[in-house]
Design an enzyme around this catalytic site. Structure first.
Site, PDB file in Angstrom:
ATOM      1  N   HIS A  65       0.824  -1.207   0.000  1.00  0.00           N
ATOM      2  CA  HIS A  65       0.000   0.000   0.000  1.00  0.00           C
ATOM      3  C   HIS A  65       0.861   1.260   0.000  1.00  0.00           C
ATOM      4  CE1 HIS A  65      -4.330  -1.280   0.876  1.00  0.00           C
ATOM      5  NE2 HIS A  65      -3.667  -2.375   0.553  1.00  0.00           N
ATOM      6  N   ASP A  66       2.071   1.162   0.496  1.00  0.00           N
ATOM      7  CA  ASP A  66       3.003   2.279   0.419  1.00  0.00           C
ATOM      8  C   ASP A  66       3.515   2.444  -1.003  1.00  0.00           C
ATOM      9  OD1 ASP A  66       4.829   4.341   1.176  1.00  0.00           O
ATOM     10  OD2 ASP A  66       6.415   2.841   1.374  1.00  0.00           O
ATOM     11  N   VAL A  69       1.486   3.826  -4.198  1.00  0.00           N
ATOM     12  CA  VAL A  69       1.142   5.249  -4.251  1.00  0.00           C
ATOM     13  C   VAL A  69       2.442   6.066  -4.265  1.00  0.00           C
ATOM     14  CG1 VAL A  69      -0.104   7.137  -3.131  1.00  0.00           C
ATOM     15  CG2 VAL A  69      -0.977   4.787  -2.975  1.00  0.00           C
ATOM     16  N   GLY A  71       5.376   5.373  -5.198  1.00  0.00           N
ATOM     17  CA  GLY A  71       6.625   4.676  -4.915  1.00  0.00           C
ATOM     18  C   GLY A  71       6.809   4.329  -3.443  1.00  0.00           C
ATOM     19  N   ASP A  73       8.086   5.059  -0.402  1.00  0.00           N
ATOM     20  CA  ASP A  73       8.648   6.230   0.272  1.00  0.00           C
ATOM     21  C   ASP A  73       8.150   6.407   1.700  1.00  0.00           C
ATOM     22  OD1 ASP A  73       6.037   6.936  -0.189  1.00  0.00           O
ATOM     23  OD2 ASP A  73       6.478   8.698  -1.428  1.00  0.00           O
ATOM     24  N   SER A  75       5.287   7.023   2.750  1.00  0.00           N
ATOM     25  CA  SER A  75       4.241   8.031   2.914  1.00  0.00           C
ATOM     26  C   SER A  75       2.999   7.463   3.596  1.00  0.00           C
ATOM     27  CB  SER A  75       3.859   8.631   1.555  1.00  0.00           C
ATOM     28  OG  SER A  75       3.380   7.628   0.670  1.00  0.00           O
ATOM     29  N   GLU A  87      -2.349   9.308   4.132  1.00  0.00           N
ATOM     30  CA  GLU A  87      -3.011   8.287   3.324  1.00  0.00           C
ATOM     31  C   GLU A  87      -3.754   7.250   4.165  1.00  0.00           C
ATOM     32  OE1 GLU A  87       0.228   6.742   1.023  1.00  0.00           O
ATOM     33  OE2 GLU A  87       0.718   8.713   0.194  1.00  0.00           O
ATOM     34  N   PRO A 162      -5.668  -0.915  -5.780  1.00  0.00           N
ATOM     35  CA  PRO A 162      -6.712  -1.760  -6.367  1.00  0.00           C
ATOM     36  C   PRO A 162      -7.804  -2.099  -5.355  1.00  0.00           C
ATOM     37  CG  PRO A 162      -4.517  -2.627  -6.845  1.00  0.00           C
ATOM     38  CD  PRO A 162      -4.352  -1.566  -5.808  1.00  0.00           C
TER      39      PRO A 162
END
Length: 241
Positions: A65-66, A69, A71, A73, A75, A87, A162
Site C-alpha cells: 500500500h506504500d 502510491v 513509490g 517512500d 508516505s 493516506e 486496487p
C-alpha cells in the site's frame, strides 16, 4: 487499533553521504553506518509473527500500500498534520492496513542502535521481505537507500490502490499500469489474501455459479448473513482440500 504517529521529521533519512545525495540503491547501503540494521528488523519481524502469524501478511500488505502510491517512500505511515493529509484515511486503507505498532517498535530499536540512519521506507521494504521468508516464502535481495517522503497523497491512495472487488481482467490492468505482469503479482496476492473480511468476498461465494459451493468453505463467520456490508468478521479464503 490505534494509528501510531509518524511525523515526517522522524521518518526522514538523515544520512549526509555522497551515496545519499545521489540516491543510489545498493544492497550494502547500511554496512558501515548501521551494520546491525538487517538483524534488528529480522528479529523484530520474527517476534511479531510468533505472536500473531497474520502479522507477516499485514506487513507485506503495508509495504504494498506504500509502494503503489508514488513509490516506496513510507508516505503511508504519515499522519495528518497542519500541512499534509495522510493516506491512512484513504478508502482502501481505513480499517484495513495494520502493523503500525510493529513498525513503530522496529523504528525505535533502529534509532537506539543507529540514530537518524535507517529510513522508514527501507524498514518497510526489508520487513516485507523478512515477513515473507518467516511465513515460508522465498527470499530475495533487497537494495537499500530509499528516502522518506515528507508528504502524502490521499487522492492517489484512493485512485491507485486496487479495490478488493476487482475481477481478474481489472486486476491485470491495474497491476499492469504499475509494470507488473500476472506472473509477478499473483504470488503476492495469494500470500496477502489468505484471510479477508467477509464482506469483501461474500457476494462471490453466494452469487457465483462456477466455484465450489459455499458449504465447502471454512468461512462460517460469513454464512447466513443477509447483509453485504463490510462485516468485520474475518475468514479464510482457501477451500478445504
Amino acid at each position: 487499533m490505534a494509528l501510531h504517529s509518524f511525523h515526517p521529521l522522524i521518518c526522514c533519512l538523515f544520512l549526509f553521504t555522497a551515496s545519499m545525495v545521489s540516491a543510489q540503491l545498493t544492497a550494502n547501503f547500511y554496512s558501515q553506518t548501521c551494520p546491525t540494521a538487517m538483524s534488528i528488523i529480522r528479529g523484530a519481524v520474527s517476534t511479531a509473527i510468533s505472536r500473531e502469524r497474520r502479522m507477516g501478511a499485514s506487513l507485506l500488505r503495508l509495504h504494498f500500500h506504500d509502494c503503489f502510491v508514488n513509490g516506496c517512500d513510507a508516505s503511508v505511515l504519515l499522519d495528518d498534520s497542519a500541512t499534509i493529509t495522510g493516506e491512512k484515511t484513504a478508502i482502501p486503507n481505513v480499517n484495513s492496513i495494520r502493523g503500525f505498532e510493529v513498525v513503530d517498535t522496529i523504528k525505535s530499536q533502529l534509532e537506539r542502535s543507529c540514530p537518524g540512519v535507517v529510513s522508514c521506507a527501507d524498514l518497510l521494504t526489508v520487513a516485507a521481505r523478512d515477513s515473507t521468508v518467516a511465513l515460508g516464502g522465498q527470499t530475495w535481495n533487497v537494495v537499500l537507500g530509499r528516502r522518506d517522503s515528507t508528504t502524502a497523497s490521499l487522492a492517489r491512495a484512493n485512485s491507485d490502490l486496487p479495490s478488493p472487488f476487482l475481477d481478474l481482467p481489472q486486476l491485470i490492468t491495474e497491476f499492469g499500469n504499475k509494470g507488473f505482469s500476472p506472473q509477478k503479482w499473483l504470488p503476492y496476492r495469494s500470500l496477502m489474501k489468505s484471510t479477508a473480511r467477509c464482506g469483501v468476498f461474500k457476494t462471490r461465494i453466494y452469487n457465483e455459479t462456477n466455484i465450489v459451493h459455499h458449504s465447502h468453505w471454512p468461512c462460517k463467520n460469513c454464512l447466513n448473513r443477509s447483509d453485504l456490508i463490510l462485516h468485520p468478521s474475518i475468514a479464510p479464503l482457501r477451500p478445504f482440500r
